[in-house]
Design a protein around this motif. Structure first.
Motif, PDB file in Angstrom:
ATOM      1  N   MET A  35       0.839  -1.187   0.000  1.00  0.00           N
ATOM      2  CA  MET A  35       0.000   0.000   0.000  1.00  0.00           C
ATOM      3  C   MET A  35       0.883   1.249   0.000  1.00  0.00           C
ATOM      4  O   MET A  35       1.876   1.303   0.723  1.00  0.00           O
ATOM      5  CB  MET A  35      -0.897  -0.023   1.241  1.00  0.00           C
ATOM      6  N   THR A  36       0.524   2.229  -0.815  1.00  0.00           N
ATOM      7  CA  THR A  36       1.284   3.486  -0.829  1.00  0.00           C
ATOM      8  C   THR A  36       0.322   4.658  -0.948  1.00  0.00           C
ATOM      9  O   THR A  36      -0.759   4.523  -1.526  1.00  0.00           O
ATOM     10  CB  THR A  36       2.298   3.534  -1.999  1.00  0.00           C
ATOM     11  N   THR A  37       0.737   5.795  -0.383  1.00  0.00           N
ATOM     12  CA  THR A  37      -0.038   7.025  -0.571  1.00  0.00           C
ATOM     13  C   THR A  37       0.699   7.971  -1.526  1.00  0.00           C
ATOM     14  O   THR A  37       0.223   9.078  -1.775  1.00  0.00           O
ATOM     15  CB  THR A  37      -0.275   7.748   0.774  1.00  0.00           C
ATOM     16  N   ASP A  38       1.850   7.526  -2.049  1.00  0.00           N
ATOM     17  CA  ASP A  38       2.643   8.335  -2.973  1.00  0.00           C
ATOM     18  C   ASP A  38       2.158   8.073  -4.400  1.00  0.00           C
ATOM     19  O   ASP A  38       2.328   6.972  -4.927  1.00  0.00           O
ATOM     20  CB  ASP A  38       4.118   7.945  -2.830  1.00  0.00           C
ATOM     21  N   PRO A  39       1.553   9.073  -5.037  1.00  0.00           N
ATOM     22  CA  PRO A  39       0.979   8.824  -6.368  1.00  0.00           C
ATOM     23  C   PRO A  39       2.049   8.450  -7.401  1.00  0.00           C
ATOM     24  O   PRO A  39       1.742   7.779  -8.382  1.00  0.00           O
ATOM     25  CB  PRO A  39       0.301  10.144  -6.724  1.00  0.00           C
ATOM     26  N   HIS A  40       3.303   8.878  -7.162  1.00  0.00           N
ATOM     27  CA  HIS A  40       4.369   8.558  -8.118  1.00  0.00           C
ATOM     28  C   HIS A  40       4.819   7.105  -7.966  1.00  0.00           C
ATOM     29  O   HIS A  40       5.290   6.491  -8.921  1.00  0.00           O
ATOM     30  CB  HIS A  40       5.553   9.510  -7.928  1.00  0.00           C
ATOM     31  N   ALA A  41       4.659   6.551  -6.760  1.00  0.00           N
ATOM     32  CA  ALA A  41       5.048   5.148  -6.508  1.00  0.00           C
ATOM     33  C   ALA A  41       3.906   4.189  -6.830  1.00  0.00           C
ATOM     34  O   ALA A  41       4.112   2.981  -6.962  1.00  0.00           O
ATOM     35  CB  ALA A  41       5.469   4.977  -5.050  1.00  0.00           C
ATOM     36  N   ALA A  42       2.690   4.721  -6.958  1.00  0.00           N
ATOM     37  CA  ALA A  42       1.517   3.864  -7.168  1.00  0.00           C
ATOM     38  C   ALA A  42       1.550   3.265  -8.567  1.00  0.00           C
ATOM     39  O   ALA A  42       1.659   3.986  -9.552  1.00  0.00           O
ATOM     40  CB  ALA A  42       0.235   4.663  -6.961  1.00  0.00           C
ATOM     41  N   GLU A  43       1.445   1.949  -8.632  1.00  0.00           N
ATOM     42  CA  GLU A  43       1.495   1.250  -9.912  1.00  0.00           C
ATOM     43  C   GLU A  43       0.145   0.629 -10.227  1.00  0.00           C
ATOM     44  O   GLU A  43      -0.200   0.396 -11.372  1.00  0.00           O
ATOM     45  CB  GLU A  43       2.573   0.165  -9.809  1.00  0.00           C
ATOM     46  N   MET A  44      -0.626   0.344  -9.173  1.00  0.00           N
ATOM     47  CA  MET A  44      -1.937  -0.264  -9.386  1.00  0.00           C
ATOM     48  C   MET A  44      -2.885   0.163  -8.280  1.00  0.00           C
ATOM     49  O   MET A  44      -2.470   0.741  -7.280  1.00  0.00           O
ATOM     50  CB  MET A  44      -1.815  -1.790  -9.455  1.00  0.00           C
ATOM     51  N   LEU A  45      -4.144  -0.128  -8.482  1.00  0.00           N
ATOM     52  CA  LEU A  45      -5.164   0.232  -7.502  1.00  0.00           C
ATOM     53  C   LEU A  45      -5.393  -0.925  -6.539  1.00  0.00           C
ATOM     54  O   LEU A  45      -5.055  -2.075  -6.831  1.00  0.00           O
ATOM     55  CB  LEU A  45      -6.474   0.569  -8.214  1.00  0.00           C
ATOM     56  N   LEU A  46      -5.982  -0.605  -5.388  1.00  0.00           N
ATOM     57  CA  LEU A  46      -6.409  -1.642  -4.447  1.00  0.00           C
ATOM     58  C   LEU A  46      -7.929  -1.749  -4.501  1.00  0.00           C
ATOM     59  O   LEU A  46      -8.617  -0.770  -4.780  1.00  0.00           O
ATOM     60  CB  LEU A  46      -5.941  -1.302  -3.029  1.00  0.00           C
ATOM     61  N   PRO A  47      -8.445  -2.946  -4.239  1.00  0.00           N
ATOM     62  CA  PRO A  47      -9.903  -3.115  -4.303  1.00  0.00           C
ATOM     63  C   PRO A  47     -10.634  -2.392  -3.166  1.00  0.00           C
ATOM     64  O   PRO A  47     -10.046  -2.154  -2.107  1.00  0.00           O
ATOM     65  CB  PRO A  47     -10.093  -4.633  -4.210  1.00  0.00           C
ATOM     66  N   LEU A  48     -11.899  -2.066  -3.397  1.00  0.00           N
ATOM     67  CA  LEU A  48     -12.755  -1.458  -2.369  1.00  0.00           C
ATOM     68  C   LEU A  48     -12.664  -2.268  -1.075  1.00  0.00           C
ATOM     69  O   LEU A  48     -12.728  -3.491  -1.104  1.00  0.00           O
ATOM     70  CB  LEU A  48     -14.213  -1.439  -2.859  1.00  0.00           C
ATOM     71  N   GLY A  49     -12.532  -1.543   0.046  1.00  0.00           N
ATOM     72  CA  GLY A  49     -12.392  -2.215   1.337  1.00  0.00           C
ATOM     73  C   GLY A  49     -10.994  -2.034   1.900  1.00  0.00           C
ATOM     74  O   GLY A  49     -10.769  -2.286   3.077  1.00  0.00           O
ATOM     75  N   GLY A  50     -10.060  -1.618   1.010  1.00  0.00           N
ATOM     76  CA  GLY A  50      -8.736  -1.214   1.473  1.00  0.00           C
ATOM     77  C   GLY A  50      -7.910  -2.349   2.047  1.00  0.00           C
ATOM     78  O   GLY A  50      -8.104  -3.526   1.704  1.00  0.00           O
ATOM     79  N   VAL A  51      -7.006  -1.974   2.938  1.00  0.00           N
ATOM     80  CA  VAL A  51      -6.007  -2.914   3.438  1.00  0.00           C
ATOM     81  C   VAL A  51      -6.645  -4.042   4.250  1.00  0.00           C
ATOM     82  O   VAL A  51      -6.188  -5.184   4.221  1.00  0.00           O
ATOM     83  CB  VAL A  51      -4.962  -2.152   4.285  1.00  0.00           C
ATOM     84  N   ASP A  52      -7.731  -3.749   4.963  1.00  0.00           N
ATOM     85  CA  ASP A  52      -8.326  -4.764   5.837  1.00  0.00           C
ATOM     86  C   ASP A  52      -9.432  -5.587   5.174  1.00  0.00           C
ATOM     87  O   ASP A  52      -9.587  -6.770   5.453  1.00  0.00           O
ATOM     88  CB  ASP A  52      -8.913  -4.105   7.091  1.00  0.00           C
ATOM     89  N   TYR A  53     -10.246  -4.937   4.339  1.00  0.00           N
ATOM     90  CA  TYR A  53     -11.454  -5.598   3.834  1.00  0.00           C
ATOM     91  C   TYR A  53     -11.482  -5.663   2.311  1.00  0.00           C
ATOM     92  O   TYR A  53     -12.539  -5.869   1.706  1.00  0.00           O
ATOM     93  CB  TYR A  53     -12.708  -4.904   4.390  1.00  0.00           C
ATOM     94  N   GLY A  54     -10.304  -5.508   1.708  1.00  0.00           N
ATOM     95  CA  GLY A  54     -10.213  -5.515   0.248  1.00  0.00           C
ATOM     96  C   GLY A  54     -10.617  -6.829  -0.386  1.00  0.00           C
ATOM     97  O   GLY A  54     -10.887  -6.878  -1.589  1.00  0.00           O
TER      98      GLY A  54
END
Lengths: 343, 343
Positions: free
Chosen positions: A212-231
């Motif tokens: 998981m990253t909050t840096d838009p330049h490091a972001a390569e893909m999206l995470l599913p709805l629900g995030g880190v815990d409920y993705g």
């Protein structure tokens, strides 16, 4: 879309979009469907699927990926089921046809389930759910799309942002409308944050190794709805879109698509699949009972207690407010599209 | 369920659950359906909807809320649609009937959409999706439930944890199975954290005024899937459950239910609604094409790259692993239920 972008009237945009598609050779029926879908998206504020796609579609009509004069073929498979063959034309044409066929089936069978094959980019799934709801039917529309979302605990792009769109008629009001990606944010949000050098929210994007990253330049893909815990829930909902759109129709998996953008190949059709479900409330508790129930439900929702600083809205309320605003003030258009449409 | 809880064999639990329901007066057909649904939940690890509910159902059979000898009535409304009247019996009985009716419709129409009215607590929605998938159909099952989840930006309990369950047959394997609440966590997770005095994750629960809290003692209601930023998606998905289960069937809104637990009234039927959709893959691209496609999809999912310390699973994989474990080692049972079942 930045709010300072120049705005143009809906009617002018409709005319220019359709003219460009005509110049690119799209048949009258197919360009009319694509224009309708793009204007829906532009009016409700989903600019990523709005008039800015005109140039892309024109390139694909020119390159041969899109058939300029698709002949749709409808094969009824049961009293409530059918397949629409999109003949590799603009996906909007096949998808609106699927809604029409679904409504015809639902009037008799109570429900119409229609798969679409040999289609192309769907645009905003909400446009099709809306088309059914505006005619009085509860409608579901979905598609799978190019891989860009990680699985839960995954470290590669697997599903697309795979939308689920539902709409339902409401007596005397505009429909209840949900058109949601099964990722938390769309990919263009990452691009926007990158261009603004602005931190992303937690749990919406990941680096190439799945962290998981909050840096838009490091972001390569999206995470599913629900995030880190409920993705795992969002990932499974993306799978529902693939199940209905690709597996039931025998079309292309998310990770097998020829890329929509950026690939060398703009001449091979992508064989996308979609799925539409249309339900006639008259064939369940009845249209009057349904109308009274959804009205009461929405009234209780809109009257419910709100937390400090918040506002409770029904699905669609934000979209209808945006549509009213844009019908009055015009639709904001980005510079590339202004040039392409000759505005 | 704490892992140290004593474990009992599936067959013994099945026998005792059905015996208690028989003593409480439930008809053979209705108690058999309820037992099947509870054992499904207990085997896949959804203990909140498993055998522990036996005592509750027996009380409601005694109190008169549940009809001991329900006579189900099926009204076909179209070639692909029907309503099942549950006659206020155990909800599992009406819901399994809806799956059966849906399969009969789907065999001819390609799709069967079945609403259920005058039902009661559904138990685990996944049990019904599974019943369809085990017979070869793509199946969706949903229900609305007692209000306990806030709207996005809301400050009152509005929707239930409203589950969405999908299952699909996979050749030579157990089904693809998604059974998800549209809240991030179930209410009993809050209770568990309260009893352990353990902090909750961020964004899953709220105080009475709608503020997000991680203190289980301050938590009064749940937040929808998507948390503080994207909870409007989870709230809308909860609305989808209500739309199909209550609005289409003309039954009870989430906030209008007589409380399942803790109310004085255990004699008035609750008129719950559910909804089941059954799809025959043979009436779309065909069963063979579907089977090959879902097999390839799952293979590509299971072979995909995993982030450090993670594991990628298809929906259902965790449940099947738990089922294997529990079939071998027994099903853990809480002390109250051990006493009630005379174990």
């Amino acid at each position: 879309m930045e709010s300072e972008a120049p705005r143009y009237p809906e009617a002018l945009l409709r005319e220019r979009v359709e003219a460009r598609l005509a110049e690119a050779g799209a048949s009258a029926a197919s360009r009319s469907a694509a224009t309708r879908a793009m204007l829906h998206a532009s009016l409700v504020g989903v600019d990523s699927h709005g008039v800015r796609l005109t140039g892309h579609y024109c390139s694909m009509l020119g390159g041969g990926r899109l058939n300029k004069d698709p002949q749709l073929r409808v094969e009824q498979r049961g009293a409530g089921s059918a397949m629409v063959h999109g003949d590799d034309g603009l996906g909007h044409f096949a998808a609106f046809k699927a809604v029409e066929v679904g409504m015809e089936l639902a009037r008799v069978a109570g429900v119409g389930a229609v798969g679409v094959k040999h289609s192309s980019h769907l645009g905003a799934a909400g446009a099709y759910a809306m088309a059914g709801a505006e005619a009085g039917y509860v409608t579901f529309a979905t598609t799978n799309t190019d891989s860009v979302v990680a699985l839960f605990d995954g470290a590669q792009k697997f599903h697309g942002t795979n939308p689920l769109a539902f709409a339902a008629p409401v007596p005397g009001q505009r429909p209840w409308l949900l058109d949601m990606a099964t990722s938390s944010i769309p990919l263009n949000r990452v691009m926007l944050h990158r261009s603004l050098d602005k931190t992303l929210p937690e749990g919406v994007a990941a680096t190439p190794d799945g962290k998981m990253t909050t840096d838009p330049h490091a972001a390569e893909m999206l995470l599913p709805l629900g995030g880190v815990d409920y993705g795992y829930k969002g990932a499974a909902l993306a799978g529902v879109a693939t199940l209905f759109s690709a597996l039931l129709t025998g079309t292309t998996l998310d990770s097998d698509f020829i890329p929509m953008y950026g690939g060398d190949d703009i001449s091979t059709p992508r064989n996308m699949g979609h799925f539409v479900l249309v339900i006639d409330p008259d064939k369940f508790a009845g249209r009057d009972v349904f109308g009274a129930a959804i009205s009461r439900y929405l009234l209780s929702l809109r009257r419910s207690a709100v937390r400090d600083g918040g506002a409770v809205m029904a699905p669609g309320d934000r979209e209808w407010a945006e549509m009213d605003h844009r019908k009055a003030e015009g639709i904001p258009v980005d510079p590339d599209t202004i040039r392409f449409l000759g505005l």
